[in-house]
Design a protein around this motif. Structure first.
Motif, short mmCIF file in Angstrom:
data_model
loop_
_atom_site.label_atom_id
_atom_site.label_comp_id
_atom_site.label_asym_id
_atom_site.label_seq_id
_atom_site.Cartn_x
_atom_site.Cartn_y
_atom_site.Cartn_z
N PRO A 71 -8.03 -79.19 -34.56
CA PRO A 71 -8.11 -79.88 -33.48
C PRO A 71 -8.96 -79.72 -32.17
CG PRO A 71 -6.72 -78.23 -33.43
CD PRO A 71 -7.27 -78.05 -34.68
N VAL A 72 -9.49 -80.85 -31.81
CA VAL A 72 -10.82 -80.57 -30.82
C VAL A 72 -10.50 -81.16 -29.68
CG1 VAL A 72 -12.98 -81.08 -30.57
CG2 VAL A 72 -12.43 -80.63 -33.11
N TYR A 73 -10.70 -80.46 -28.65
CA TYR A 73 -10.82 -80.81 -27.13
C TYR A 73 -11.46 -80.15 -26.43
CZ TYR A 73 -8.78 -82.21 -22.56
OH TYR A 73 -8.66 -82.67 -21.51
N ASP A 86 -9.22 -84.84 -29.67
CA ASP A 86 -8.14 -85.10 -29.05
C ASP A 86 -8.57 -85.78 -27.50
OD1 ASP A 86 -5.36 -85.21 -28.26
OD2 ASP A 86 -5.30 -83.10 -27.76
N GLU A 122 -14.88 -79.10 -27.09
CA GLU A 122 -15.62 -77.88 -27.62
C GLU A 122 -17.00 -78.15 -28.24
OE1 GLU A 122 -13.56 -75.31 -27.98
OE2 GLU A 122 -11.59 -75.89 -28.03
N ARG A 180 -1.48 -63.30 -21.65
CA ARG A 180 -1.30 -64.31 -22.65
C ARG A 180 -0.52 -63.74 -23.63
NH1 ARG A 180 -4.56 -68.62 -23.65
NH2 ARG A 180 -3.00 -68.99 -25.11
N GLY A 186 -2.57 -83.53 -27.06
CA GLY A 186 -2.27 -82.04 -27.03
C GLY A 186 -2.42 -81.57 -28.41
N GLN A 187 -2.49 -80.27 -28.64
CA GLN A 187 -2.95 -79.74 -29.83
C GLN A 187 -2.02 -79.92 -30.89
OE1 GLN A 187 -2.60 -75.39 -29.68
NE2 GLN A 187 -3.95 -75.26 -31.56
N ARG A 231 -13.03 -66.23 -27.34
CA ARG A 231 -13.61 -67.34 -27.14
C ARG A 231 -15.20 -67.26 -26.43
NH1 ARG A 231 -12.86 -72.87 -25.95
NH2 ARG A 231 -10.84 -73.28 -26.56
N LYS A 264 -13.47 -73.51 -22.39
CA LYS A 264 -12.36 -72.78 -21.72
C LYS A 264 -11.05 -72.79 -22.56
CE LYS A 264 -12.50 -74.77 -17.71
NZ LYS A 264 -13.80 -75.40 -17.20
N ASP A 278 -8.00 -73.51 -35.43
CA ASP A 278 -8.71 -73.84 -34.06
C ASP A 278 -10.22 -73.95 -33.90
OD1 ASP A 278 -6.42 -73.77 -32.56
OD2 ASP A 278 -6.69 -71.86 -31.94
N ALA A 279 -10.70 -75.13 -33.31
CA ALA A 279 -12.23 -75.38 -32.94
C ALA A 279 -13.04 -74.29 -32.50
CB ALA A 279 -12.45 -76.80 -32.44
N ASP A 280 -12.46 -73.49 -31.75
CA ASP A 280 -13.04 -72.56 -30.75
C ASP A 280 -13.66 -71.29 -31.42
OD1 ASP A 280 -10.78 -71.19 -30.94
OD2 ASP A 280 -10.09 -71.45 -29.18
N1 UDP Z 1 -6.67 -78.34 -28.21
C1 UDP Z 1 -6.40 -79.84 -28.78
N2 UDP Z 1 -5.99 -80.38 -27.59
C2 UDP Z 1 -5.45 -80.12 -26.23
C3 UDP Z 1 -5.82 -78.52 -26.29
C4 UDP Z 1 -6.47 -77.97 -27.34
O1 UDP Z 1 -6.80 -80.25 -29.52
O2 UDP Z 1 -4.92 -80.88 -25.34
C5 UDP Z 1 -7.47 -77.80 -29.28
C6 UDP Z 1 -8.75 -76.71 -28.81
O3 UDP Z 1 -9.96 -77.46 -29.03
C7 UDP Z 1 -8.66 -75.57 -29.63
C8 UDP Z 1 -7.22 -75.42 -30.25
O4 UDP Z 1 -6.56 -76.76 -29.77
O5 UDP Z 1 -9.24 -75.92 -30.94
C9 UDP Z 1 -6.45 -74.34 -29.40
O6 UDP Z 1 -6.82 -74.57 -28.02
P1 UDP Z 1 -7.09 -73.25 -26.95
O7 UDP Z 1 -8.14 -72.33 -27.44
O8 UDP Z 1 -7.23 -73.69 -25.52
O9 UDP Z 1 -5.67 -72.42 -26.96
P2 UDP Z 1 -5.45 -70.81 -27.34
O10 UDP Z 1 -6.31 -70.30 -28.40
O11 UDP Z 1 -5.93 -70.25 -25.95
O12 UDP Z 1 -4.18 -70.69 -27.87
#
Ligand code: UDP
Ligand code: MG
Length: 315
Positions: free
Chosen positions: A8-10, A41, A12, A130, A72-73, A198, A202, A93-95
């Motif tokens: 999932p990519v938002y 996304d 990034e 978190r 959303g993810q 990360r 963000k 995750d993409a990050d």
């Molecule tokens: N993501 C997405 N849609 C959203 C929010 C996040 O596809 O509305 C993706 C985001 O690009 C990442 C993954 O979901 O690849 C996890 O997001 P994030 O790193 O913000 O979450 P965390 O690691 O803090 O749980």
């Protein structure tokens, strides 16, 4: 196709080229037929552009699904799964917080005879604000669902495709996939995976997600434990209430007969009647829920069981 990676990519853009390199490096030694499905996304930065470039460079492995807006993810992961052709499905995750280098290890574990291998970020690199709520949420989910994992929220988990076909994902529910899978009889285990801070971009989520997760937990518990027999929950609650009411009424009756205290002396009588009415209501709600459960299963031809395999049968 052996393996589909779902990302999932938002927003990034900086992470995507590095992610793709890491995925390539991880897949090289594995000798698998694989694809990576990157789901944009509704990003507002240049992510989609970067994805287009990657897809052009490696048409064989890189596939892109661009959603019309930000859903959303969970929805992004669901879209990826819907387009996946692999027998094994691994979201990540993409990050670059998940490490593609762990893919091989997850697959090996899966091949030991599991349907789900859940990643566990044992050294999680996020702030205390978190990780702390997440610890509580994990404990709660484990207690309520009876599916005992340490880290439901870790995106990186390996699934056999068959266990992903029975349900749709709403809200924040991708973390409950192992719970749904367990409800349909999947064999589940977990293993530690790497987790990195990360570097670019963000985090998109804050504390409010924990609240949503707890609310989702009610739904998941209900769906996995009672969707097929809602009367057990509503009827059970109703009968308990009627029982409480009966005890109260008997107490009032004895007090009236032997101690000559009027039943209207205290609010207990009114309370007993109210509790009884609530009890009857709950039983009736259970019956309505039973009707809904039948509509749900029969309108979609959903079986009330899942089959692992058959012998000497063609079906
Ligand atoms: N993501 C997405 N849609 C959203 C929010 C996040 O596809 O509305 C993706 C985001 O690009 C990442 C993954 O979901 O690849 C996890 O997001 P994030 O790193 O913000 O979450 P965390 O690691 O803090 O749980
Ligand atoms: Mg992250």
């Amino acid at each position: 196709m052996d393996l589909s990676l779902i990302v999932p990519v938002y927003n990034e853009e900086e992470n995507l080229p590095l992610l793709f390199q890491a995925v390539q490096a991880a897949m090289q030694p594995l000798k698998l037929e694989w694809e990576v499905i990157l789901v944009d996304d509704g990003s507002r930065d240049g992510s989609l552009k970067v994805l287009e470039e990657l897809a052009e460079k490696d048409t064989r492995h890189v596939k892109v699904v661009a959603l019309r807006r930000n859903f959303g993810q969970t929805a992004a992961i669901a879209a990826g799964i819907d387009h996946a052709g692999g027998d094994i499905i691994i979201p990540l995750d993409a990050d670059l917080q998940n490490d593609p280098a762990d893919i091989g290890m997850l697959i090996e574990k899966l091949n030991e005879g599991y349907d789900v291998v859940s990643g566990w970020r044992i050294n999680r690199q996020d702030t205390f604000s978190r990780t702390f709520p997440s610890h509580i949420a994990n404990w709660l989910i484990s207690q309520v669902t009876g599916v005992h994992l340490h880290d439901y929220g870790c995106t990186m988990k390996a699934y056999r495709r068959e266990v992903l076909t029975d349900f749709r994902l709403y809200g924040e529910m991708h973390r409950f996939i192992p719970v749904y899978a367990a409800a349909s009889g999947a064999r589940i285990t977990e293993m530690p995976v790497h987790h990195h801070p990360r570097k670019f971009g963000k985090a998109k989520y804050g504390l409010e997600r924990t609240l949503k997760v707890v609310l989702d937990l009610f739904t998941v518990k209900f769906l996995t434990s009672y969707a097929k027999k809602p009367i057990y929950l509503f009827g059970g609650t109703g009968m308990s209430l009627i029982g409480i009411s009966a005890v109260l009424l008997i107490f009032l009756f004895i007090r009236r007969v032997f101690f000559l205290v009027s039943v209207f002396e205290s609010p207990l009588f009114i309370m007993a009647i109210m509790v009884a009415i609530m009890g009857f209501q709950s039983v009736l709600m259970g019956l309505i829920a039973e009707l809904l459960a039948r509509t749900y299963h029969e309108s979609q031809d959903k079986a009330t069981y899942t089959v692992r395999r058959t012998i000497n049968l063609n079906k």
